[in-house]
Design a protein around this motif. Structure first.
Motif, PDB file in Angstrom:
ATOM      1  N   SER A 401       0.828  -1.201   0.000  1.00 38.61           N
ATOM      2  CA  SER A 401       0.000   0.000   0.000  1.00 38.61           C
ATOM      3  C   SER A 401       0.863   1.252   0.000  1.00 38.61           C
ATOM      4  O   SER A 401       1.846   1.344   0.741  1.00 38.61           O
ATOM      5  CB  SER A 401      -0.905   0.003   1.236  1.00 38.61           C
ATOM      6  OG  SER A 401      -1.553   1.252   1.377  1.00 38.61           O
ATOM      7  N   HIS A 406      -4.290   4.299   7.493  1.00 35.56           N
ATOM      8  CA  HIS A 406      -4.399   2.888   7.849  1.00 35.56           C
ATOM      9  C   HIS A 406      -3.083   2.178   7.579  1.00 35.56           C
ATOM     10  O   HIS A 406      -2.090   2.449   8.229  1.00 35.56           O
ATOM     11  CB  HIS A 406      -5.585   2.245   7.123  1.00 35.56           C
ATOM     12  CG  HIS A 406      -5.855   0.843   7.570  1.00 35.56           C
ATOM     13  ND1 HIS A 406      -5.965   0.500   8.893  1.00 35.56           N
ATOM     14  CD2 HIS A 406      -6.008  -0.307   6.873  1.00 35.56           C
ATOM     15  CE1 HIS A 406      -6.182  -0.781   9.008  1.00 35.56           C
ATOM     16  NE2 HIS A 406      -6.216  -1.308   7.799  1.00 35.56           N
ATOM     17  N   ALA A 407      -3.030   1.266   6.617  1.00 31.63           N
ATOM     18  CA  ALA A 407      -1.834   0.461   6.389  1.00 31.63           C
ATOM     19  C   ALA A 407      -0.992   1.043   5.258  1.00 31.63           C
ATOM     20  O   ALA A 407      -1.505   1.524   4.262  1.00 31.63           O
ATOM     21  CB  ALA A 407      -2.235  -0.976   6.055  1.00 31.63           C
ATOM     22  N   VAL A 411       1.370  -5.164   3.315  1.00 35.47           N
ATOM     23  CA  VAL A 411       0.239  -5.279   4.240  1.00 35.47           C
ATOM     24  C   VAL A 411       0.059  -6.738   4.639  1.00 35.47           C
ATOM     25  O   VAL A 411      -0.326  -7.576   3.831  1.00 35.47           O
ATOM     26  CB  VAL A 411      -1.054  -4.733   3.609  1.00 35.47           C
ATOM     27  CG1 VAL A 411      -2.220  -4.873   4.589  1.00 35.47           C
ATOM     28  CG2 VAL A 411      -0.864  -3.277   3.210  1.00 35.47           C
ATOM     29  N   GLY A 415      -2.154  -4.988   9.026  1.00 37.94           N
ATOM     30  CA  GLY A 415      -2.864  -4.094   8.132  1.00 37.94           C
ATOM     31  C   GLY A 415      -4.287  -4.507   7.861  1.00 37.94           C
ATOM     32  O   GLY A 415      -5.053  -3.740   7.265  1.00 37.94           O
TER      33      GLY A 415
END
Length: 449
Positions: A401, A406-407, A411, A415
Motif C-alpha cells: 500500500s 491505515h496500512a 500489508v 494491516g
C-alpha cells in the motif's frame, strides 16, 4: 473457500454473515484451518501446476498476439523458481504468527468502576480483485482466516484454470475445519466487478492486485475504501562514497531478480561525483544481465568513455517519459543528479511512493534521505526487492500500500485489523461528569496492558 457463480449481492451477503462467525473463532480453529490448507495444497501440487500450465500456454499465445503483456505472463507462472515453495511457506509463516485478534492496545480508567479498552478486531469483508498471480489465492486465504476477515476474490480470466484448481483444494480442506466455506469465496461469474464495487453495505475494503490501469479504475469506481498502489516506480540514488561491490550487488538484484515485480527498480539516479568511478562497473554488470540502459546525456557520455566499445554502442538515449514509466522488464532509466537534495526532489515528484533506496557509506546522508523521501519503504544499502511481506516477517502479504492512512507498505496481518473500544461500567452516565456544581472530572488513569 467456495467457488461461486452466485449474484454479487448474494456472495457478499453470505461473506458478511461468515465474517461474523469467523471473527469469533478461537486461535486454534483458525490455525488448524491453515494447517489443513497447507497440507492439501502440498498434496495437490502436480494437478495445480498442470492447471497453471494450461493458463500459461494460453497467455503465451495472447502475448505473441500483443493481447497480454509479458510482465503478466511472468507473474502468472506458479512454477517459477521458488514461487510454489514461497506460497506454501507463507501459509505456515502466517499460522505461526501471534494472533492479531483481540489484542488490547490501550487501557484507561475513566473513573472508579469505569474502564476503557481499545481492542484489535477484523475489518470484516475484503474484496480482492487481481490479475495473474495465482498464489494470491493462498496468500489472501491465509491472511484472511488468521485475521478473522472474510474475503471475496475475483481473478482475471488469464488465470482461470489455476484459480479454480487452487480454490477446489482449499475448499475441500476447509470442510474438515470450523472455518465456514463462505468466509473465502472465489467469484467465477464474468463481468461482475462493477456490481461488486457497488456493495459497500457488505464489503468493507477493496484490495486490487494488478496493473496501474486496474487500480486506477477501481479507485474511481467505488465508495468502498481501497488499499493498494497503482505503480511501482522505485528509484535508487547512487552516491559516490558507497563501495563498488555494494553498488553492483544491490542494483543488479533490484533490477534483475524479478523485473516484473512492483518492487523492481526502474530509475537509477547517479550523483555527478559517481559517474566516472561507480557507474561504469554497475552499468557493465547490468548489461551482462541483459538490462537495456536508457541514459541521460551526462551518464551516456561517462559510460561511452569508460565502457568497451561493444557495450557503449548499445546504450540508449533516455526520454522524459522513461522517468515516469514502470517498465516491469529489463529496462532501466539512468539520470544524473548533482546532490541528494536533487535526488529526493526527483523521487518525490516522479516516484510512486512505493520503495526507494540510497547507496552510500555516509550514515548522515542515509538518514537524511530516509527522512526526506515520501515513500512507504526507504532503504539504505539494500535492494528494493526487500520490500515484501514475507521478507519483513509478516508471513505473506495481501499487497503493498502507498496509502497515507491505515496500512502502508507490505500489508500483512496488522494491516487487516482495525479496533473497537470497550467500556465496562456500573451504571455510569455522562451527566455525572463536568465542571458544574455536583459534577466530577474523569480520572483518565493509564492502566498497564
Amino acid at each position: 473457500m467456495s467457488l461461486t457463480n452466485a449474484s454479487p449481492a448474494d456472495a457478499a451477503k453470505s461473506a458478511k454473515s461468515a465474517s461474523h462467525l469467523l471473527a469469533t473463532l478461537p486461535t486454534s480453529a483458525r490455525n488448524n484451518a491453515l494447517t489443513a490448507i497447507h497440507a492439501a495444497l502440498s498434496q495437490s501440487k502436480d494437478e495445480i501446476l498442470a492447471a497453471n500450465a494450461q493458463d500459461l500456454a494460453l497467455a503465451g499465445k495472447a502475448a505473441e498476439n500483443g493481447e497480454l503483456s509479458l510482465s503478466i505472463v511472468s507473474r502468472l507462472d506458479l512454477g517459477k523458481k521458488g514461487k510454489w515453495e514461497d506460497m506454501l511457506k507463507g501459509i505456515l509463516d502466517v499460522r505461526d504468527l501471534d494472533d492479531p485478534v483481540g489484542k488490547v492496545t490501550l487501557r484507561t480508567r475513566l473513573d472508579d468502576g469505569l474502564d476503557l479498552e481499545r481492542v484489535s478486531c477484523p475489518i470484516g469483508v475484503l474484496l480482492i480483485i487481481f490479475e495473474a498471480r495465482p498464489e494470491v489465492i493462498a496468500n489472501i486465504a491465509s491472511l484472511a482466516i488468521k485475521s478473522g476477515n472474510a474475503a471475496i476474490l475475483k481473478g482475471g480470466k488469464e488465470s482461470t484454470e489455476s484459480f479454480i484448481a487452487i480454490s477446489k483444494v482449499i475448499s475441500a480442506a476447509l470442510e474438515s475445519t470450523e472455518v465456514p466455506n463462505n468466509a473465502i469465496q472465489l467469484v467465477t461469474t464474468r463481468d461482475v466487478i462493477p456490481q461488486l464495487l457497488d456493495l459497500d453495505q457488505y464489503i468493507d475494503l477493496v484490495i486490487p492486485r494488478g496493473s496501474n490501469e486496474l487500480v486506477r479504475y477501481i479507485k474511481s469506481s467505488t465508495k468502498i475504501p481501497v488499499l493498494g498502489h497503482a505503480d511501482g516506480l522505485c528509484s535508487i540514488y547512487l552516491e559516490h562514497s558507497v563501495s563498488q561491490e555494494v553498488a553492483v550487488r544491490v542494483i543488479v538484484d533490484s533490477k534483475t531478480s524479478y523485473p516484473a515485480a512492483c518492487n523492481s527498480v526502474e530509475t537509477l539516479l547517479v550523483e555527478e561525483a559517481a559517474l566516472e568511478k561507480l557507474l561504469p562497473p554497475v552499468a557493465q554488470a547490468l548489461l551482462e544481465n541483459g538490462v537495456s540502459l536508457r541514459c541521460d546525456a551526462s551518464s551516456k557520455t561517462a559510460l561511452t568513455a569508460k565502457l568497451p566499445a561493444h557495450s557503449s554502442a548499445i546504450l540508449q538515449d533516455a526520454e522524459a517519459t522513461d522517468f515516469d514509466t514502470e517498465h516491469l522488464s529489463l529496462v532501466l532509466a539512468i539520470k544524473t543528479v548533482s546532490s541528494l537534495t536533487e535526488a529526493v526532489s526527483h523521487i518525490n515528484t516522479h516516484g510512486s511512493h512505493h520503495t526507494d533506496v540510497i547507496l552510500t557509506s555516509s550514515a548522515p546522508l542515509a538518514e537524511q534521505f530516509m527522512s526526506s523521501v515520501d515513500s512507504a519503504g526507504v532503504f539504505w544499502n539494500a535492494s528494493t526487492r526487500m520490500a515484501d511481506g514475507m521478507r519483513y516477517g509478516f508471513g505473506t502479504e495481501v499487497g503493498i500500500s502507498t496509502n497515507k492512512i491505515h496500512a502502508r507498505g507490505p500489508v500483512g496481518l496488522e494491516g487487516l485489523m482495525i479496533y473497537k473500544y470497550k467500556v465496562r461500567g456500573a451504571g455510569h452516565i455522562t451527566m455525572e461528569y463536568g465542571e458544574g456544581e455536583g459534577q466530577k472530572p474523569f480520572k483518565h488513569e493509564k492502566l498497564a496492558l
